[in-house]
Design a protein around this motif. Sequence first.
Motif, PDB file in Angstrom:
ATOM      1  N   LEU A  34       0.831  -1.198   0.000  1.00 41.48           N
ATOM      2  CA  LEU A  34       0.000   0.000   0.000  1.00 41.48           C
ATOM      3  C   LEU A  34       0.866   1.250   0.000  1.00 41.48           C
ATOM      4  N   ALA A  35       1.919   1.254   0.796  1.00 40.62           N
ATOM      5  CA  ALA A  35       2.825   2.406   0.870  1.00 40.62           C
ATOM      6  C   ALA A  35       3.473   2.676  -0.488  1.00 40.62           C
ATOM      7  N   ALA A  36       3.931   1.625  -1.148  1.00 36.25           N
ATOM      8  CA  ALA A  36       4.585   1.808  -2.447  1.00 36.25           C
ATOM      9  C   ALA A  36       3.610   2.337  -3.484  1.00 36.25           C
ATOM     10  N   ASP A  37       2.375   1.852  -3.444  1.00 36.82           N
ATOM     11  CA  ASP A  37       1.352   2.312  -4.391  1.00 36.82           C
ATOM     12  C   ASP A  37       1.059   3.794  -4.176  1.00 36.82           C
ATOM     13  N   ALA A  38       0.936   4.206  -2.924  1.00 41.83           N
ATOM     14  CA  ALA A  38       0.653   5.611  -2.618  1.00 41.83           C
ATOM     15  C   ALA A  38       1.810   6.514  -3.050  1.00 41.83           C
ATOM     16  N   ARG A  39       3.033   6.087  -2.787  1.00 39.55           N
ATOM     17  CA  ARG A  39       4.193   6.912  -3.151  1.00 39.55           C
ATOM     18  C   ARG A  39       4.355   7.015  -4.666  1.00 39.55           C
ATOM     19  N   LEU A  40       4.062   5.930  -5.369  1.00 40.30           N
ATOM     20  CA  LEU A  40       4.173   5.959  -6.822  1.00 40.30           C
ATOM     21  C   LEU A  40       3.248   7.011  -7.418  1.00 40.30           C
ATOM     22  N   LEU A  41       2.011   7.057  -6.939  1.00 38.88           N
ATOM     23  CA  LEU A  41       1.065   8.054  -7.439  1.00 38.88           C
ATOM     24  C   LEU A  41       1.477   9.460  -7.013  1.00 38.88           C
ATOM     25  N   ALA A  42       1.953   9.609  -5.779  1.00 37.13           N
ATOM     26  CA  ALA A  42       2.402  10.925  -5.308  1.00 37.13           C
ATOM     27  C   ALA A  42       3.542  11.450  -6.176  1.00 37.13           C
ATOM     28  N   ASP A  43       4.470  10.597  -6.518  1.00 32.28           N
ATOM     29  CA  ASP A  43       5.594  11.017  -7.355  1.00 32.28           C
ATOM     30  C   ASP A  43       5.116  11.412  -8.754  1.00 32.28           C
ATOM     31  N   GLU A  44       4.134  10.701  -9.265  1.00 35.24           N
ATOM     32  CA  GLU A  44       3.591  11.035 -10.575  1.00 35.24           C
ATOM     33  C   GLU A  44       2.921  12.410 -10.547  1.00 35.24           C
ATOM     34  N   LEU A  45       2.194  12.678  -9.471  1.00 39.20           N
ATOM     35  CA  LEU A  45       1.561  13.993  -9.336  1.00 39.20           C
ATOM     36  C   LEU A  45       2.617  15.089  -9.214  1.00 39.20           C
ATOM     37  N   ALA A  46       3.681  14.822  -8.473  1.00 39.73           N
ATOM     38  CA  ALA A  46       4.734  15.828  -8.304  1.00 39.73           C
ATOM     39  C   ALA A  46       5.347  16.200  -9.650  1.00 39.73           C
ATOM     40  N   THR A  47       5.581  15.217 -10.486  1.00 41.20           N
ATOM     41  CA  THR A  47       6.140  15.493 -11.812  1.00 41.20           C
ATOM     42  C   THR A  47       5.176  16.317 -12.658  1.00 41.20           C
ATOM     43  N   ALA A  48       3.903  15.941 -12.630  1.00 40.81           N
ATOM     44  CA  ALA A  48       2.902  16.662 -13.418  1.00 40.81           C
ATOM     45  C   ALA A  48       2.712  18.084 -12.909  1.00 40.81           C
ATOM     46  N   LEU A  49       2.722  18.260 -11.596  1.00 42.13           N
ATOM     47  CA  LEU A  49       2.576  19.606 -11.026  1.00 42.13           C
ATOM     48  C   LEU A  49       3.749  20.486 -11.411  1.00 42.13           C
ATOM     49  N   GLY A  50       4.932  19.921 -11.416  1.00 42.02           N
ATOM     50  CA  GLY A  50       6.097  20.695 -11.822  1.00 42.02           C
ATOM     51  C   GLY A  50       6.009  21.183 -13.251  1.00 42.02           C
ATOM     52  N   GLN A  51       5.358  20.407 -14.103  1.00 41.76           N
ATOM     53  CA  GLN A  51       5.258  20.765 -15.513  1.00 41.76           C
ATOM     54  C   GLN A  51       4.043  21.632 -15.818  1.00 41.76           C
TER      55      GLN A  51
END
Length: 483
Positions: free
Chosen positions: A304-321
Motif C-alpha cells: 500500500l505504501a509503495a502504491d501511494a508513493r508511486l502516485l504521489a511522485d507522478e503527481l509531483a512530476t505533473a505539477l512541476g510541468q
Amino acid sequence: MLVKGAAALATGALAPTLAATQAAADSYTKDIPMPVGGGRPLPANRKFVSKAVEAEIERVSVKISDPKLRTMFVGCYPNTLDTTVEMGEVDGKPDAFVITGDIPCLWLRDSSAQVMPYLHLAKSDKALTQLFRGLIARQSRCILIDPYANAFMKDPTAKTNLGWAQKDQTAMKPGVAERKWEIDSLCYPTRLAFRYWRTTGDKTPFDGLWADAARTIIRTFREQQRKDSAGPYSFQRTSNRPTETMQLDGWGAPSRSVGLIHCGFRPSDDSCTYPFFIPANLFAMTTLREMAYVAEEARGDDALAADARLLADELATALGQWGTMTLPDGRRVWAYEVDGFGNAMFMDDANVPSLLGLAFLDCVKPDDALWQTTAAAVWSDANPYFFKGKAMEGIGGPHVGLGQVWPMSLIVRALSTDDPALLRSLLRTLRDTDANTGFIHEAVDCNDPTKFTRPWFAWANGLFGELIVKLVDTHPEILAAPL
C-alpha cells in the motif's frame, strides 16, 4: 454547501441566491444548540465533553488579555464538541458522526478539519481517543460507500435529506447526502489519519477497514487521472447557479491527460472552470505520502505504501510541468486551475485547499519563494475574489458572491505567517467583524459585518480556536497585550 445564515444578507445583489436557499436552511436551523451572543451551550446541552479540552480552554483563556477575544475563543474552540459530535458504536467499536453545524450531514472535509484543533490533546484523553478512532472508522466506511461523494447521512441506508440534492443526475447511493466529486474529500481523512498516528502512535484505527478505504482513495485518484477513459463519475444538477452543476453532460470541462487528477468541484462545493484544480492536486500529492507513512509504520503494509508513493511522485512530476503560470506582470505563481492544454486561470477561493492555504496544509514550506509570490498575489487585486471594504479585507469566492469576505481566509493567513504586526491586524479584524455574535461566520460583507452567512459553522469556529492556541504557544506576547 449551499449558503446558509443571516436573513440580513438576503438583500441587494445577493437576494436571488439566498432566497433560493434560505427555506432549505431554515428547516435545519430551528433547534440550533448555539447560545445567542457568544459563549457555550449549558453543560447539560453539550454533545461531547473532553476533560483535556476543558483544561486547554482554561490554560489558554487566562493568557488572552482582550476580553472579547477571550470570549470568542471560549465559545469557538469547543464548538465542534459542544454542538456537532454524535457518538455511537458499530460492531462494538466507537463511531463518531460529526455534522458541519447548520447542515445535519457529515462532510469528509469539514469533519476532519473540525476535530484537528484537538489532536494535540488526544493522547492524554480517553474520550478524545474514542472520538478520533470513531471518526476515522466512520470516514473509512463512508469512502467505501462512495469515494466520489462529499457528504454523508448518519444512517448508511438512508436517502439524502438535502432538498437541493434529491434530484441530482448522478449515481446516488444510500447513505450519501451529496455527491460532488472533490479531490480534497479524500485528502482530509488521509491527513486526519496521518496526524492522529503521528501524535498518538495508536495503531487501533489502522485496521483492514482503513486499508480498504486507502486503496479505494488511490484507485479513485487514478480513475480521475483519466488516462484511458473519463471514469465512472458524472454529475448534473438543475439550478440557476452554473457553479452547482458540471458541463458537457456532467463530465466537466475537457482536460488532456497529463498525470494530474481531474476534479469536479472545489472545496467551496462550486464546480471547477478548468478541471485540474491545482491546490487539491498538491494536497493529494502530500497526503498520499502521508498515507504511505501510516501504511508502513502503523500496518507494515509495504505494498500500500509503495502504491501511494508511486502516485504521489507522478503527481509531483505533473505539477512541476503544468501547475504554474505567469501573471501579466511577469510573476511566476501556482495556478488555481489548468486543463493540460495550456490554459490556466489565476484566482483564489477562501475554502481550503486554496493557494493561500498551501503552507498551512504543509504542501509547501512557508518560506518557499514560489508560494510566497503566489500568496502575495492572491491577497491583492490580482485575485478577482479578493475584496477590500470599510470593515475588512480578505478572500471570498463565487459561492456567496462579490464583496463577501470569508473570515476563514484571514485565519489561514494568520496560521501561515510569523509577522507580529500582521497577526495583530488580523486578530483585530476577526474580533471586530463577528457582528457581536461571538462566533466566526462563513462569509461577511466587507462593508457591513452585520450581514453574514451561517451563524453556526463549526469548521470556521474551530479554525479560529486553533489559531489562538497556536499563538499562545508561539507568540504569547501578542495575546497578552492590548490589540
